[in-house]
Design a protein around this motif. Structure first.
Motif, PDB file in Angstrom:
ATOM      1  N   ARG A   3       0.869  -1.194   0.000  1.00 31.74           N
ATOM      2  CA  ARG A   3       0.000   0.000   0.000  1.00 31.74           C
ATOM      3  C   ARG A   3       0.903   1.241   0.000  1.00 31.74           C
ATOM      4  NH1 ARG A   3      -2.771  -3.417  -1.172  1.00 31.74           N
ATOM      5  NH2 ARG A   3      -4.767  -4.151  -0.335  1.00 31.74           N
ATOM      6  N   PRO A   4       1.475   1.595  -1.175  1.00 31.67           N
ATOM      7  CA  PRO A   4       2.500   2.655  -1.232  1.00 31.67           C
ATOM      8  C   PRO A   4       2.020   4.023  -0.750  1.00 31.67           C
ATOM      9  CG  PRO A   4       2.329   1.452  -3.315  1.00 31.67           C
ATOM     10  CD  PRO A   4       1.199   0.983  -2.469  1.00 31.67           C
ATOM     11  N   ALA A   5       0.704   4.265  -0.744  1.00 36.99           N
ATOM     12  CA  ALA A   5       0.223   5.583  -0.329  1.00 36.99           C
ATOM     13  C   ALA A   5       0.314   5.780   1.181  1.00 36.99           C
ATOM     14  CB  ALA A   5      -1.219   5.770  -0.789  1.00 36.99           C
ATOM     15  N   LEU A   6       0.477   4.695   1.946  1.00 35.31           N
ATOM     16  CA  LEU A   6       0.555   4.822   3.406  1.00 35.31           C
ATOM     17  C   LEU A   6       1.847   5.521   3.818  1.00 35.31           C
ATOM     18  CD1 LEU A   6      -0.240   1.228   4.712  1.00 35.31           C
ATOM     19  CD2 LEU A   6      -1.681   3.248   5.036  1.00 35.31           C
ATOM     20  N   TYR A   7       1.805   6.267   4.924  1.00 37.41           N
ATOM     21  CA  TYR A   7       3.030   6.798   5.516  1.00 37.41           C
ATOM     22  C   TYR A   7       3.482   5.749   6.541  1.00 37.41           C
ATOM     23  CZ  TYR A   7       6.253   9.684   8.151  1.00 37.41           C
ATOM     24  OH  TYR A   7       7.383  10.160   8.776  1.00 37.41           O
ATOM     25  N   VAL A   8       4.546   5.009   6.212  1.00 39.34           N
ATOM     26  CA  VAL A   8       5.005   3.911   7.075  1.00 39.34           C
ATOM     27  C   VAL A   8       6.357   4.273   7.698  1.00 39.34           C
ATOM     28  CG1 VAL A   8       5.578   1.454   7.215  1.00 39.34           C
ATOM     29  CG2 VAL A   8       3.828   2.207   5.610  1.00 39.34           C
ATOM     30  N   THR A   9       6.456   4.110   9.015  1.00 37.95           N
ATOM     31  CA  THR A   9       7.728   4.319   9.715  1.00 37.95           C
ATOM     32  C   THR A   9       8.048   3.060  10.519  1.00 37.95           C
ATOM     33  OG1 THR A   9       6.523   5.300  11.550  1.00 37.95           O
ATOM     34  CG2 THR A   9       7.440   6.826   9.940  1.00 37.95           C
ATOM     35  N   ALA A  10       9.278   2.989  11.038  1.00 38.32           N
ATOM     36  CA  ALA A  10       9.680   1.794  11.779  1.00 38.32           C
ATOM     37  C   ALA A  10      10.657   2.184  12.880  1.00 38.32           C
ATOM     38  CB  ALA A  10      10.335   0.797  10.834  1.00 38.32           C
ATOM     39  N   SER A  11      10.754   1.332  13.910  1.00 36.87           N
ATOM     40  CA  SER A  11      11.765   1.575  14.951  1.00 36.87           C
ATOM     41  C   SER A  11      12.195   0.262  15.576  1.00 36.87           C
ATOM     42  CB  SER A  11      11.211   2.505  16.033  1.00 36.87           C
ATOM     43  OG  SER A  11      10.126   1.904  16.692  1.00 36.87           O
ATOM     44  N   ASP A  12      13.373   0.307  16.187  1.00 37.66           N
ATOM     45  CA  ASP A  12      13.897  -0.856  16.899  1.00 37.66           C
ATOM     46  C   ASP A  12      14.878  -0.363  17.945  1.00 37.66           C
ATOM     47  OD1 ASP A  12      13.864  -4.072  16.001  1.00 37.66           O
ATOM     48  OD2 ASP A  12      15.452  -3.502  17.388  1.00 37.66           O
ATOM     49  N   ILE A  13      15.018  -1.115  19.022  1.00 40.64           N
ATOM     50  CA  ILE A  13      15.980  -0.727  20.056  1.00 40.64           C
ATOM     51  C   ILE A  13      17.410  -1.013  19.590  1.00 40.64           C
ATOM     52  CG2 ILE A  13      15.980  -2.959  21.256  1.00 40.64           C
ATOM     53  CD1 ILE A  13      15.997  -1.374  23.912  1.00 40.64           C
ATOM     54  N   SER A  14      17.539  -1.933  18.632  1.00 42.25           N
ATOM     55  CA  SER A  14      18.873  -2.366  18.203  1.00 42.25           C
ATOM     56  C   SER A  14      19.367  -1.581  16.988  1.00 42.25           C
ATOM     57  CB  SER A  14      18.818  -3.872  17.879  1.00 42.25           C
ATOM     58  OG  SER A  14      19.851  -4.213  16.987  1.00 42.25           O
ATOM     59  N   GLY A  15      20.504  -0.877  17.185  1.00 42.78           N
ATOM     60  CA  GLY A  15      21.110  -0.160  16.068  1.00 42.78           C
ATOM     61  C   GLY A  15      21.567  -1.125  14.981  1.00 42.78           C
ATOM     62  N   GLU A  16      21.985  -2.322  15.379  1.00 43.05           N
ATOM     63  CA  GLU A  16      22.438  -3.313  14.391  1.00 43.05           C
ATOM     64  C   GLU A  16      21.275  -3.791  13.519  1.00 43.05           C
ATOM     65  OE1 GLU A  16      24.557  -6.510  16.304  1.00 43.05           O
ATOM     66  OE2 GLU A  16      26.406  -5.441  15.796  1.00 43.05           O
ATOM     67  N   ALA A  17      20.109  -3.965  14.147  1.00 42.06           N
ATOM     68  CA  ALA A  17      18.930  -4.365  13.372  1.00 42.06           C
ATOM     69  C   ALA A  17      18.594  -3.278  12.347  1.00 42.06           C
ATOM     70  CB  ALA A  17      17.737  -4.621  14.288  1.00 42.06           C
ATOM     71  N   LEU A  18      18.748  -2.014  12.767  1.00 44.30           N
ATOM     72  CA  LEU A  18      18.411  -0.916  11.849  1.00 44.30           C
ATOM     73  C   LEU A  18      19.375  -0.862  10.651  1.00 44.30           C
ATOM     74  CD1 LEU A  18      17.305   1.866  14.346  1.00 44.30           C
ATOM     75  CD2 LEU A  18      15.847   0.432  12.911  1.00 44.30           C
ATOM     76  N   GLN A  19      20.605  -1.341  10.843  1.00 43.89           N
ATOM     77  CA  GLN A  19      21.522  -1.427   9.689  1.00 43.89           C
ATOM     78  C   GLN A  19      20.931  -2.386   8.646  1.00 43.89           C
ATOM     79  OE1 GLN A  19      25.099  -2.822  11.582  1.00 43.89           O
ATOM     80  NE2 GLN A  19      25.610  -0.828  12.456  1.00 43.89           N
ATOM     81  N   VAL A  20      20.363  -3.498   9.130  1.00 46.95           N
ATOM     82  CA  VAL A  20      19.767  -4.477   8.217  1.00 46.95           C
ATOM     83  C   VAL A  20      18.488  -3.895   7.591  1.00 46.95           C
ATOM     84  CG1 VAL A  20      18.754  -6.789   8.045  1.00 46.95           C
ATOM     85  CG2 VAL A  20      20.778  -6.420   9.464  1.00 46.95           C
ATOM     86  N   LEU A  21      17.689  -3.217   8.406  1.00 43.35           N
ATOM     87  CA  LEU A  21      16.484  -2.578   7.867  1.00 43.35           C
ATOM     88  C   LEU A  21      16.856  -1.617   6.734  1.00 43.35           C
ATOM     89  CD1 LEU A  21      13.375  -1.056   9.173  1.00 43.35           C
ATOM     90  CD2 LEU A  21      15.096   0.590   8.554  1.00 43.35           C
ATOM     91  N   ARG A  22      17.928  -0.840   6.921  1.00 39.80           N
ATOM     92  CA  ARG A  22      18.321   0.127   5.876  1.00 39.80           C
ATOM     93  C   ARG A  22      18.688  -0.585   4.577  1.00 39.80           C
ATOM     94  NH1 ARG A  22      19.813   3.426  10.230  1.00 39.80           N
ATOM     95  NH2 ARG A  22      21.858   2.530  10.575  1.00 39.80           N
ATOM     96  N   LEU A  23      19.367  -1.730   4.726  1.00 36.63           N
ATOM     97  CA  LEU A  23      19.711  -2.507   3.531  1.00 36.63           C
ATOM     98  C   LEU A  23      18.440  -2.942   2.791  1.00 36.63           C
ATOM     99  CD1 LEU A  23      22.508  -5.029   4.537  1.00 36.63           C
ATOM    100  CD2 LEU A  23      22.210  -4.011   2.283  1.00 36.63           C
ATOM    101  N   ASN A  24      17.481  -3.451   3.569  1.00 37.23           N
ATOM    102  CA  ASN A  24      16.241  -3.933   2.954  1.00 37.23           C
ATOM    103  C   ASN A  24      15.402  -2.794   2.379  1.00 37.23           C
ATOM    104  OD1 ASN A  24      16.440  -6.769   3.202  1.00 37.23           O
ATOM    105  ND2 ASN A  24      16.145  -6.550   5.416  1.00 37.23           N
ATOM    106  N   ALA A  25      15.361  -1.673   3.094  1.00 34.31           N
ATOM    107  CA  ALA A  25      14.586  -0.528   2.585  1.00 34.31           C
ATOM    108  C   ALA A  25      15.243  -0.016   1.297  1.00 34.31           C
ATOM    109  CB  ALA A  25      14.507   0.567   3.637  1.00 34.31           C
ATOM    110  N   GLY A  26      16.567  -0.063   1.248  1.00 40.41           N
ATOM    111  CA  GLY A  26      17.273   0.354   0.034  1.00 40.41           C
ATOM    112  C   GLY A  26      16.953  -0.583  -1.125  1.00 40.41           C
ATOM    113  N   ASN A  27      17.027  -1.887  -0.875  1.00 39.45           N
ATOM    114  CA  ASN A  27      16.787  -2.874  -1.941  1.00 39.45           C
ATOM    115  C   ASN A  27      15.343  -2.889  -2.410  1.00 39.45           C
ATOM    116  OD1 ASN A  27      19.388  -3.761  -1.731  1.00 39.45           O
ATOM    117  ND2 ASN A  27      18.901  -5.523  -0.427  1.00 39.45           N
ATOM    118  N   LEU A  28      14.414  -2.778  -1.453  1.00 42.05           N
ATOM    119  CA  LEU A  28      13.012  -3.056  -1.803  1.00 42.05           C
ATOM    120  C   LEU A  28      12.163  -1.800  -1.954  1.00 42.05           C
ATOM    121  CD1 LEU A  28      12.606  -6.088   0.637  1.00 42.05           C
ATOM    122  CD2 LEU A  28      12.588  -6.229  -1.854  1.00 42.05           C
ATOM    123  N   LEU A  29      12.614  -0.681  -1.349  1.00 42.91           N
ATOM    124  CA  LEU A  29      11.767   0.533  -1.357  1.00 42.91           C
ATOM    125  C   LEU A  29      12.514   1.773  -1.811  1.00 42.91           C
ATOM    126  CD1 LEU A  29      10.044   0.356   2.168  1.00 42.91           C
ATOM    127  CD2 LEU A  29       8.976  -0.182  -0.004  1.00 42.91           C
TER     128      LEU A  29
END
Ligand code: GLN
Length: 279
Positions: free
Chosen positions: A135-161
């Protein structure tokens, strides 16, 4: 050595090592080494394996025998029809968790006022990215306590979004600004007893993504309380919990003034996702 022989060798090594699904794991790992689908692999049985691929396959089999999950060996996992990068910094997305994505999409489609969604304890970003992608029209945000997890999220957001995913490092909602129409979360919810079983096996996934306190519900309890401040009136909270936790999560939501509480089943028919509305 032919592809068939390599597969059979890998299979018998995994079987001797008492790996739960030895044939499937050998097929997935060999397909990955050769860069082909399972179907093409089966059609290529008589072809010869070169030395480099044979050595890489054996390496993968050895890692699997050492208890490393197939997804960490391949560094990827399919979730909601998308391919996510994963490694030891994040929990491997489970097929069960597609239930919370499907439930969220159902509610979003029936409720046009839902325009912003926050994915709390996002890990690899699988829920947030699947929602934004669908649903690309949604404003979607994310959070995590782990900075390392967010490194992986950034990779995936870069690849997929192409990076269209604002995100925050935050202990639950503490450092997440703003209010949302919906908050979704697959938080840590395993109990101390569950964790003891995993530790015994040398489980490699991050404890911070799994351990939900002594009875498994401490993080969820805190999360529900914090989300009341970060949700707009009538906003939805959707939580994944363990198979025996849905009833308790419902009670916690009721005690914190949520209404319209509904329990949804996962693919295996178990109560797994609870939704409620801030009233
Ligand atoms: N579903 C995961 C498991 O059973 C637990 C995930 C979590 O705690 N959020 O290992």
């Amino acid at each position: 050595m032919t592809i068939r022989e390599a597969l059979n060798n890998g299979f018998s090594l995994l079987q001797q090592g008492e790996i739960e699904t030895p044939f499937l794991d050998a097929v997935v790992l060999l397909s990955d080494v050769l860069g082909i689908s399972k179907e093409i692999l089966f059609a290529s049985y008589p072809e010869t394996m070169n030395e480099e691929n044979t050595a890489r396959f054996l390496d993968h089999i050895t890692s699997r025998l050492n208890g490393i999950p197939v997804s960490y060996i391949r560094k990827k996992k399919e979730f909601f029809g998308l391919e996510f990068y994963v490694d030891r910094r994040v929990l491997v997305p489970r097929p069960d968790t597609e239930t919370i994505v499907e439930t969220a999409i159902g509610l979003i489609d029936r409720t046009p006022s839902v325009q912003s969604v926050h994915d709390l304890c996002t890990g690899s970003g699988c829920i947030a990215i699947a929602l934004k992608k669908t649903r690309p029209a949604l404003y979607v945000t994310a959070s995590d306590i782990s900075g390392e997890a967010l490194q992986v999220l950034r990779l995936n957001a870069g690849n997929l979004l192409r990076n269209e995913l604002p995100h925050y490092q935050s202990d639950l909602m503490k450092s997440v600004p703003g209010t949302f129409d919906m908050i979704v979360s697959n938080p840590p919810y395993l109990s101390e007893a569950d964790m003891d079983v995993l530790k015994e096996k040398g489980w490699p996934e991050p404890e911070s993504a799994l351990y939900g306190g002594k009875n498994g519900l401490s993080v969820i309890e805190k999360l529900i309380a914090e989300c009341t401040d970060s949700l707009r009136n009538d906003g939805y909270l959707l939580l994944e919990g363990g198979c025996d936790q849905a009833g308790k999560i419902k009670k916690l939501m009721e005690s914190m003034s949520f209404s319209d509480i509904i329990i949804y089943k996962d693919l295996a028919g178990r109560d797994r996702v609870v939704s409620g509305r801030k009233s």
